[in-house]
Design a protein around this motif. Structure first.
Motif, mmCIF file in Angstrom:
data_model
loop_
_atom_site.group_PDB
_atom_site.id
_atom_site.type_symbol
_atom_site.label_atom_id
_atom_site.label_comp_id
_atom_site.label_asym_id
_atom_site.label_seq_id
_atom_site.Cartn_x
_atom_site.Cartn_y
_atom_site.Cartn_z
ATOM 1 N N SER A 94 -6.004 -4.972 1.711
ATOM 2 C CA SER A 94 -5.298 -4.969 2.993
ATOM 3 C C SER A 94 -6.294 -4.997 4.150
ATOM 4 C CB SER A 94 -4.351 -3.781 3.103
ATOM 5 O OG SER A 94 -5.052 -2.567 3.038
ATOM 6 N N PHE A 95 -7.444 -4.343 3.981
ATOM 7 C CA PHE A 95 -8.492 -4.426 5.005
ATOM 8 C C PHE A 95 -9.024 -5.856 5.104
ATOM 9 C CE2 PHE A 95 -13.048 -4.305 6.036
ATOM 10 C CZ PHE A 95 -12.959 -3.838 7.342
ATOM 11 N N ILE A 105 -5.914 -0.980 -0.941
ATOM 12 C CA ILE A 105 -6.406 -0.575 0.378
ATOM 13 C C ILE A 105 -7.503 -1.531 0.850
ATOM 14 C CG2 ILE A 105 -7.657 1.241 1.617
ATOM 15 C CD1 ILE A 105 -6.081 3.249 -0.195
ATOM 16 N N LEU A 106 -8.439 -1.868 -0.034
ATOM 17 C CA LEU A 106 -9.498 -2.809 0.331
ATOM 18 C C LEU A 106 -8.947 -4.200 0.626
ATOM 19 C CD1 LEU A 106 -12.330 -1.856 -2.153
ATOM 20 C CD2 LEU A 106 -12.394 -1.668 0.326
ATOM 21 N N TYR A 112 -6.537 -7.908 6.908
ATOM 22 C CA TYR A 112 -6.632 -7.589 8.344
ATOM 23 C C TYR A 112 -7.785 -8.358 8.984
ATOM 24 C CZ TYR A 112 -7.737 -4.919 12.540
ATOM 25 O OH TYR A 112 -8.028 -4.551 13.816
ATOM 26 N N GLN A 113 -8.923 -8.407 8.302
ATOM 27 C CA GLN A 113 -10.084 -9.129 8.823
ATOM 28 C C GLN A 113 -9.798 -10.633 8.952
ATOM 29 O OE1 GLN A 113 -12.977 -7.929 10.094
ATOM 30 N NE2 GLN A 113 -11.967 -5.955 9.893
ATOM 31 N N ARG A 146 0.833 -1.204 0.000
ATOM 32 C CA ARG A 146 0.000 0.000 0.000
ATOM 33 C C ARG A 146 0.870 1.256 0.000
ATOM 34 N NH1 ARG A 146 -4.452 0.673 4.577
ATOM 35 N NH2 ARG A 146 -2.793 -0.447 5.615
#
Length: 74
Positions: free
Chosen positions: A64-65, A61-62, A68-69, A32
């Protein structure tokens, strides 16, 4: 461009082949930052190229989210 491409391929290998979610998340953060730096550098040189890179930056960005989840839920 080359660093970004290598990081993109490396993320798929880390996450999907080896199932190392935490390492993939760390790599996604680096990806990112590199993509954001590429976007900023391209804005100075060629604005059209930078704007064409924007959907990819949003996807990173999405993704990486999402990574993370996966880490949080597992």
């Amino acid at each position: 461009f080359i660093a970004n491409a290598i990081l993109n391929v490396l993320r798929s290998w880390i996450f999907f082949v080896n199932h190392w979610a935490v390492l993939a998340l760390v790599e996604m953060i680096v990806l990112r930052l590199v993509t954001l730096a590429l976007f900023i550098l391209l804005m100075r040189k060629n604005k059209i190229s930078a704007w064409l890179l924007l959907p990819y930056l949003i996807w990173v960005i999405l993704a990486s989210f999402f990574a993370y989840q996966v880490v949080i839920l597992n």
